[in-house]
Design a protein around this motif. Structure first.
Motif, mmCIF file in Angstrom:
data_model
loop_
_atom_site.group_PDB
_atom_site.id
_atom_site.type_symbol
_atom_site.label_atom_id
_atom_site.label_comp_id
_atom_site.label_asym_id
_atom_site.label_seq_id
_atom_site.Cartn_x
_atom_site.Cartn_y
_atom_site.Cartn_z
ATOM 1 N N GLU A 1 8.026 4.658 -1.150
ATOM 2 C CA GLU A 1 8.210 5.534 -2.308
ATOM 3 C C GLU A 1 7.395 5.060 -3.509
ATOM 4 N N ALA A 2 6.356 4.284 -3.262
ATOM 5 C CA ALA A 2 5.547 3.728 -4.358
ATOM 6 C C ALA A 2 4.095 3.676 -3.923
ATOM 7 N N ALA A 3 3.483 4.840 -3.791
ATOM 8 C CA ALA A 3 2.177 4.952 -3.137
ATOM 9 C C ALA A 3 1.068 4.187 -3.838
ATOM 10 N N LEU A 4 1.207 3.941 -5.153
ATOM 11 C CA LEU A 4 0.123 3.300 -5.892
ATOM 12 C C LEU A 4 0.531 1.946 -6.476
ATOM 13 N N ALA A 5 1.654 1.405 -6.000
ATOM 14 C CA ALA A 5 2.165 0.147 -6.551
ATOM 15 C C ALA A 5 2.007 -0.987 -5.541
ATOM 16 N N ARG A 6 1.809 -2.202 -6.070
ATOM 17 C CA ARG A 6 1.677 -3.363 -5.189
ATOM 18 C C ARG A 6 3.066 -3.840 -4.749
ATOM 19 N N PRO A 7 3.144 -4.487 -3.590
ATOM 20 C CA PRO A 7 4.433 -4.995 -3.103
ATOM 21 C C PRO A 7 4.984 -6.087 -4.010
ATOM 22 N N CYS A 8 6.310 -6.212 -4.040
ATOM 23 C CA CYS A 8 6.944 -7.301 -4.776
ATOM 24 C C CYS A 8 6.655 -8.614 -4.058
ATOM 25 N N GLU B 1 -0.050 -2.314 -10.440
ATOM 26 C CA GLU B 1 -0.992 -1.469 -9.702
ATOM 27 C C GLU B 1 -1.505 -2.101 -8.408
ATOM 28 N N LEU B 2 -1.545 -1.288 -7.362
ATOM 29 C CA LEU B 2 -2.151 -1.687 -6.097
ATOM 30 C C LEU B 2 -3.673 -1.666 -6.254
ATOM 31 N N PRO C 1 -6.180 -7.315 -11.609
ATOM 32 C CA PRO C 1 -4.746 -7.024 -11.614
ATOM 33 C C PRO C 1 -4.394 -6.299 -12.899
ATOM 34 N N ALA C 2 -3.555 -5.283 -12.787
ATOM 35 C CA ALA C 2 -3.221 -4.458 -13.957
ATOM 36 C C ALA C 2 -1.873 -3.804 -13.745
ATOM 37 N N SER C 3 -1.302 -3.336 -14.843
ATOM 38 C CA SER C 3 -0.067 -2.568 -14.798
ATOM 39 C C SER C 3 -0.235 -1.322 -15.656
ATOM 40 N N GLY C 4 0.404 -0.235 -15.243
ATOM 41 C CA GLY C 4 0.242 1.019 -15.974
ATOM 42 C C GLY C 4 1.482 1.876 -15.905
ATOM 43 N N VAL C 5 1.550 2.825 -16.832
ATOM 44 C CA VAL C 5 2.714 3.709 -16.944
ATOM 45 C C VAL C 5 2.253 5.121 -17.301
#
Length: 339
Positions: free
Chosen positions: A235-242, A267-268, A308-312
């Protein structure tokens, strides 16, 4: 319905629209203070996005003397923004106009403003904190004490609740999510015990969404903001694994008054894994809706250079609606879409 250009209706909506403007200016000021560069990603793209349940508006580009080529109005500026991060930008925000077909209602509009921002070399907890601060900034600009939606209220100044999907399934549905991953039949049986209708062709994702929408979302963001996080990777197609449990991903959604306001990721950046997820989502889309969208090959190429990045992505009109105490998302749109 009375048209928006009717003088009486406009006079009724205008005070809220003026507050909307103050909220937008305050949010722009917040991003400037944090060192973000405001960008403008092009709306017309080869791919509108590759999520199964998002539907785009399609058109065609007609080059002079050439054949027409399919193009789409983007459902998010995400693909273009990530290319800018790959190009070397480190903090960007876009107050983007976006389009989503098949969506209309008190909290949905086919055309709306999405605030999307990225921090390079930053953990996803940083953009979680950003989203909370934007709610506080919006409320201050509106001059109110609470975010409200219908009979519900939320104080964004209170410490936000952070709730994992595993905790939410246990608390509100009495289910152990970790035991149900990738097991459609087990999840179907569990869903039925909750009194939720299960269709023969419901996928695992469909069942997961039904539980979230009916049993979990109504409880979120009451009194204080809720950060619902650590979604199953499916359910997180564009997110990296924990890092601690790769069955789950660095995805979160921000809720106030039971309303989803924002969706964010760590972000993946693995192009091979991203392609696999896009293909799987488009296969599901073709099975469910009889269509699929192209994969943005430029995005996959750019991911190899993306740090590596994070976005919203945050729905601006929804946040403004809750900050002003409006009644319908059309109260936040100067010229509502002619549904």
């Amino acid at each position: 319905m009375t048209p928006y250009w009717d003088r009486d209706r406009h006079a009724d909506r205008r005070p809220l629209l003026l507050v909307r403007g103050r909220v937008k200016a305050a949010l722009r000021g917040w991003f400037a203070g944090e060192g973000f560069i405001e960008v403008e990603c092009g709306a017309l793209q080869r791919s509108p996005g590759n999520e199964t349940h998002l539907h785009a508006f399609s058109t065609a580009w007609q080059p002079e003397g050439g054949e027409a080529a399919a193009r789409y109005l983007h459902t998010s500026p995400e693909f273009a923004a990530k290319k800018l991060i790959a190009a070397g930008e480190t903090r960007i925000v876009d107050f983007a106009r976006v389009w989503r077909n098949r969506e209309a209602g008190p909290l949905h509009a086919p055309e709306f403003t999405m605030i999307e921002w990225y921090r390079a070399d930053a953990p996803w907890t940083d953009v979680m904190a950003d989203a909370v601060e934007l709610c506080r900034t919006a409320l201050a600009a509106a001059g109110r004490e609470r975010l409200t939606w219908r009979e519900r209220a939320c104080d964004p100044l209170a410490e936000a609740e952070r709730l994992t999907l595993r905790e939410a399934f246990d608390r509100y549905a009495g289910l152990r999510l970790a035991d149900l991953l990738e097991n459609r039949d087990a999840l179907a049986a569990a869903t039925a015990t909750l009194g939720i209708t299960v269709a023969a062709d419901d996928s695992w994702s469909d069942l997961f969404s039904k539980i979230v929408v009916t049993r979990i979302e109504p409880h979120l963001g009451h009194g204080r903001l809720t950060l619902l996080c650590e979604y199953p990777v499916a359910e997180a197609a564009l997110a990296r694994p924990c890092p601690g449990d790769p069955r789950f991903a660095e995805r979160f959604e921000l809720y106030a008054c039971g309303v989803e306001l924002a969706n964010g990721f760590g972000e993946l950046t693995d192009p091979v894994e991203q392609r696999r997820r896009f293909v799987a989502d488009m296969d599901a889309k073709e099975r469910l809706y009889g269509e699929r969208y192209p994969i943005d090959e430029d995005l996959l190429a750019a991911l190899a250079f993306m740090p590596p990045a994070s976005g919203v992505a945050l729905g601006f009109e929804r946040l403004a609606l809750l900050a002003t105490g409006g009644r319908h998302i059309d109260d936040m749109i100067w010229t509502p879409f002619p549904v």
